[in-house]
Design an enzyme around this catalytic site. Structure first.
Site, PDB file in Angstrom:
ATOM      1  CD  GLU A  14      -3.229   0.662   2.032  1.00 24.41           C
ATOM      2  OE1 GLU A  14      -4.212   1.428   2.490  1.00 24.41           O
ATOM      3  OE2 GLU A  14      -3.158  -0.343   2.524  1.00 24.41           O
ATOM      4  CE  LYS A  63      -4.287  -3.259   0.860  1.00 24.04           C
ATOM      5  NZ  LYS A  63      -4.279  -3.608   1.963  1.00 24.04           N
ATOM      6  CG  PHE A  87     -12.310  -2.784   4.159  1.00 23.09           C
ATOM      7  CD1 PHE A  87     -11.651  -3.386   2.968  1.00 23.09           C
ATOM      8  CD2 PHE A  87     -11.540  -2.363   5.171  1.00 23.09           C
ATOM      9  CE1 PHE A  87     -10.217  -3.151   2.734  1.00 23.09           C
ATOM     10  CE2 PHE A  87     -10.269  -2.149   4.808  1.00 23.09           C
ATOM     11  CZ  PHE A  87      -9.480  -2.413   3.867  1.00 23.09           C
TER      12      PHE A  87
END
Length: 318
Positions: A95, A131, A177
């Site tokens: 990320e 990410k 998520f």
């Protein structure tokens, strides 16, 4: 057969961790990291060699103190990725700093820098997913990077509008998520009136899954952020599922069958024909979803907070 083995029949299993020892235990296909997981691993002192190597790298690169902190932080993320790749056959997701979530050019530049750093260590970019937060800017950056053969994992997906623009833009993979969506509804509504069958995070992922399959979008769906085993069971059949070591241990140590719950051939028929979303349309639709607005903002802030904590630790040791 344990439940982990059974689940692997339906979905590709990904480990969500910065703990290299934990990742090696479960024989996953892929792994994901983020600033929070990496900070936790660094603070554990288990991977002192990565921290010390990264400080040395930053000193050799030179530049201002701020530049050294940035180079050390990037080196840490890449070194964790390189070590993790020794134990998996597939992708590592790395990320970028979430402070770039609203800047297309910064996202692209940081992604290219990380890919180049991996290359210096002998890691091919075909093993790496960058990410990015699933903001409008993050998705546009992913489109640019795809033309450079750099694949992306669009994370912090909470709204259907986010999933829609990711699919329309042909991004490689998204991470809805599940757990964080459920958290919001449990906090803001009477949890006693929400049954297990109505888990809002699970329902959100299912809607994305069947929409993608109906219209043959190639973007991979990777369920993420789970609070319990039942949420994982409810999406068995999702393209990929990224799971924490705690929940993986439970699955591995429990005998039993995990039935298929999501079947790409069992397509719902009540979706409207896809309409390409322009920027103003996306922003309007996304901002109609209070949960998604709050959780996306919260996720970006939290990742940035943990990145700042890591940067402070680096600064103190340079």
């Amino acid at each position: 057969m344990n439940q982990l083995e059974s689940l692997k029949k339906h979905s590709i299993i990904v480990v969500d961790s910065g703990d290299i020892e934990q990742i090696s235990k479960f024989s996953p296909s892929d792994a994901t990291t983020n600033p929070s997981l990496i900070l936790h691993s660094i603070l554990s002192k288990k991977y002192e060699f990565i921290f010390e190597n990264s400080l040395k790298y930053a000193r050799l690169k030179g530049g201002t103190h701020k530049k050294k902190i940035m180079n050390a932080g990037d080196r840490i993320a890449v070194m964790f990725g390189k070590e993790i790749l020794k134990y998996i056959p597939g992708y590592i997701s790395t990320e970028i700093n979430s402070k770039f979530s609203f800047n297309i050019e910064e996202c692209v530049q940081k992604a290219e820098k990380l890919i180049n750093m991996y290359g210096e260590m002998g890691v091919k970019k075909s093993r790496i997913l960058i990410k990015l937060a699933a903001t409008w800017e993050g998705v546009q950056a992913a489109k640019i990077l795809k033309k450079k053969a750099i694949l992306c994992n669009l994370t912090l997906v909470f709204s259907f509008a986010q999933a829609q623009i990711c699919a329309e833009s042909g991004v490689f993979l998204i991470s809805p998520f599940v757990g964080r969506i459920s958290d919001w509804y449990m906090k803001n509504f009477d949890s006693k009136n929400i049954s297990k069958e109505e888990d809002k995070g699970v329902l959100a992922l299912k809607k994305i899954f069947y929409y993608y399959k109906k219209y043959n979008y190639k973007t991979i769906i990777m369920g993420a952020s789970f609070r319990n085993i039942q949420q994982i069971f409810s999406i068995a059949g999702c393209d990929k599922i990224t799971i924490s070591p705690i929940l993986l241990n439970i699955l591995k140590n429990t005998v039993g069958d995990v039935p298929l719950r999501l079947n790409k051939f069992d397509i719902e028929k009540n979706f409207k024909i896809p309409k390409f979303l322009k920027e103003d349309e996306f922003r309007w639709l996304h901002n109609q979803d209070m949960m998604a607005v709050e959780k996306l903002s919260e996720g970006i802030r939290q990742f940035n907070k943990d990145q700042n904590s890591l940067d402070k630790l680096i600064s103190q040791n340079l």
